[in-house]
Write an enzyme that holds these catalytic residues in place. Structure first.
Site, PDB file in Angstrom:
ATOM      1  N   TYR A  75      -6.091   5.441  16.434  1.00 35.72           N
ATOM      2  CA  TYR A  75      -7.391   6.277  16.232  1.00 35.72           C
ATOM      3  C   TYR A  75      -7.744   6.192  14.637  1.00 35.72           C
ATOM      4  O   TYR A  75      -7.083   6.033  13.766  1.00 35.72           O
ATOM      5  CB  TYR A  75      -7.124   7.914  16.342  1.00 35.72           C
ATOM      6  CG  TYR A  75      -7.069   8.339  17.646  1.00 35.72           C
ATOM      7  CD1 TYR A  75      -8.361   8.435  18.585  1.00 35.72           C
ATOM      8  CD2 TYR A  75      -6.040   8.645  18.401  1.00 35.72           C
ATOM      9  CE1 TYR A  75      -8.275   8.951  19.934  1.00 35.72           C
ATOM     10  CE2 TYR A  75      -5.878   9.302  19.557  1.00 35.72           C
ATOM     11  CZ  TYR A  75      -7.039   9.347  20.399  1.00 35.72           C
ATOM     12  OH  TYR A  75      -6.994   9.828  21.680  1.00 35.72           O
ATOM     13  N   TYR A 127      -0.019   5.628  22.945  1.00 37.05           N
ATOM     14  CA  TYR A 127       0.256   5.837  21.535  1.00 37.05           C
ATOM     15  C   TYR A 127       1.542   7.080  21.291  1.00 37.05           C
ATOM     16  O   TYR A 127       1.522   7.584  22.300  1.00 37.05           O
ATOM     17  CB  TYR A 127      -0.703   6.283  20.757  1.00 37.05           C
ATOM     18  CG  TYR A 127      -1.638   7.495  20.947  1.00 37.05           C
ATOM     19  CD1 TYR A 127      -1.133   8.731  20.665  1.00 37.05           C
ATOM     20  CD2 TYR A 127      -2.805   7.354  21.751  1.00 37.05           C
ATOM     21  CE1 TYR A 127      -1.768   9.848  20.979  1.00 37.05           C
ATOM     22  CE2 TYR A 127      -3.515   8.697  21.843  1.00 37.05           C
ATOM     23  CZ  TYR A 127      -3.026   9.683  21.576  1.00 37.05           C
ATOM     24  OH  TYR A 127      -3.776  10.802  21.924  1.00 37.05           O
ATOM     25  N   ARG A 147       1.828   9.263  24.962  1.00 31.92           N
ATOM     26  CA  ARG A 147       0.866   9.628  25.820  1.00 31.92           C
ATOM     27  C   ARG A 147       0.154   8.450  26.430  1.00 31.92           C
ATOM     28  O   ARG A 147       0.423   7.127  26.194  1.00 31.92           O
ATOM     29  CB  ARG A 147      -0.526   9.751  24.932  1.00 31.92           C
ATOM     30  CG  ARG A 147      -0.137  10.966  24.001  1.00 31.92           C
ATOM     31  CD  ARG A 147      -0.154  12.563  24.820  1.00 31.92           C
ATOM     32  NE  ARG A 147      -1.003  12.547  25.994  1.00 31.92           N
ATOM     33  CZ  ARG A 147      -2.218  12.823  26.381  1.00 31.92           C
ATOM     34  NH1 ARG A 147      -2.881  13.063  25.282  1.00 31.92           N
ATOM     35  NH2 ARG A 147      -2.728  12.934  27.356  1.00 31.92           N
ATOM     36  N   HIS A 152      -5.717   6.910  27.514  1.00 31.53           N
ATOM     37  CA  HIS A 152      -6.861   8.084  27.917  1.00 31.53           C
ATOM     38  C   HIS A 152      -7.937   7.734  27.290  1.00 31.53           C
ATOM     39  O   HIS A 152      -7.860   7.539  26.011  1.00 31.53           O
ATOM     40  CB  HIS A 152      -6.184   9.375  27.902  1.00 31.53           C
ATOM     41  CG  HIS A 152      -5.769   9.671  26.494  1.00 31.53           C
ATOM     42  ND1 HIS A 152      -4.521   9.448  26.150  1.00 31.53           N
ATOM     43  CD2 HIS A 152      -6.359  10.373  25.491  1.00 31.53           C
ATOM     44  CE1 HIS A 152      -4.248   9.953  24.878  1.00 31.53           C
ATOM     45  NE2 HIS A 152      -5.555  10.559  24.235  1.00 31.53           N
ATOM     46  N   HIS A 167     -10.950  10.870  25.701  1.00 27.69           N
ATOM     47  CA  HIS A 167     -11.156  12.078  25.689  1.00 27.69           C
ATOM     48  C   HIS A 167     -12.609  12.014  25.996  1.00 27.69           C
ATOM     49  O   HIS A 167     -13.704  11.306  25.680  1.00 27.69           O
ATOM     50  CB  HIS A 167     -10.978  12.383  24.222  1.00 27.69           C
ATOM     51  CG  HIS A 167      -9.748  12.728  23.738  1.00 27.69           C
ATOM     52  ND1 HIS A 167      -8.900  13.730  23.786  1.00 27.69           N
ATOM     53  CD2 HIS A 167      -8.829  11.586  23.230  1.00 27.69           C
ATOM     54  CE1 HIS A 167      -7.600  13.394  23.278  1.00 27.69           C
ATOM     55  NE2 HIS A 167      -7.600  12.160  23.111  1.00 27.69           N
TER      56      HIS A 167
HETATM   57 FE   LIG Z   1      -5.659  11.366  22.477  1.00 26.97          FE
END
Ligand SMILES: [Fe+2]
Length: 241
Positions: free
Chosen positions: A105, A144, A154, A157, A159
């Site tokens: 991110y 990640y 995870r 995905h 959000h």
């Molecule tokens: Fe996330």
């Protein structure tokens, strides 16, 4: 309050449990006492509306926000936003944020040892049309690691955040990709006990929106409130909903 039709309450198990010990953060967040159901009054059945004046028309294409194109696999994400009766939710704001193709991110808290992409911010938004449809172009996010437990990763995905027509239709959730081998092990995905309900979080590969020689299409329909509502991403309290 008399004369106000509230939204239907979800069936048991179709929204994330407040306490789901495999998701370690839920241990501290979960309420210790039973929730008090809040009536749906005028406060709950109304809410802020975001019109086209607050929307950047370029924000629906996350691959065109910089001088160059981001690295990764281009995808088209589209679907419909529906209410609890299956009717379209028109002209409602859909916001997304995601990691880049390397699973990183653009955020100071993200310290994952994976490269940032100077051509990818990872945020976008769009309004649904008159039939409740939305469409975005982006790149497929990478998986990640996170610190929930040893060797925790995870699934890929995106959000999503939606307000819908009222505070009671507010939804923050995550869209997953079909066939991702990490999904069955994900404590956040598994917070929702009902299998059918949590599978609403997995998008569907879609030939109709796949663009030849350019991008794969994934369809993700979203239901705001009611018995078949799209589950929240994690335990929350929203008027006892
Ligand atoms: Fe996330």
């Amino acid at each position: 309050m008399a004369g106000i039709a509230g939204y239907r309450r979800p069936y048991a198990g179709t929204q994330p449990n407040h306490l789901h010990p495999p998701y370690v953060s839920s241990l501290k967040r979960a309420p210790l006492r039973p929730l008090v159901p809040m009536p749906h009054t005028l406060t709950e059945v109304t809410g802020p509306q975001f019109g086209s004046e607050s929307v950047d028309p370029k924000a629906c294409d996350l691959t065109r926000q910089h001088a160059g194109e981001p690295l990764g696999e281009r995808i088209v994400v589209s679907g419909r936003v529906l209410d609890e009766n299956g009717r379209a939710v028109p002209h409602t704001l859909v916001e997304v944020w995601q990691a880049n193709a390397a699973g990183r991110y653009l955020h100071k808290v993200d310290q994952h040892d994976a490269p940032l992409d100077p051509n990818f911010t990872g945020c976008g938004h769009v309004l649904t049309d008159a039939e409740g449809r939305y469409r975005m172009v982006t790149i497929r996010p990478g998986e990640y690691p996170w610190r929930n437990h040893y060797n925790a990763w995870r699934p890929a995905h995106i959000h999503f955040s939606l307000f819908g027509p009222a505070f009671a239709t507010r939804l923050v959730t995550q869209m997953y990709f079909p066939g991702d081998p990490l999904i069955p092990y994900d404590p956040i995905f598994n917070c929702t006990a009902d299998e059918k309900a949590r599978n609403r979080l997995i998008s569907v590969f879609d030939w109709e929106t796949t663009i030849p020689v350019h991008a794969l299409g994934f369809r993700f329909d979203i239901i705001l409130a009611g018995r078949e509502a799209t589950p929240w991403e994690e335990p929350h309290t929203n008027g006892g909903k």
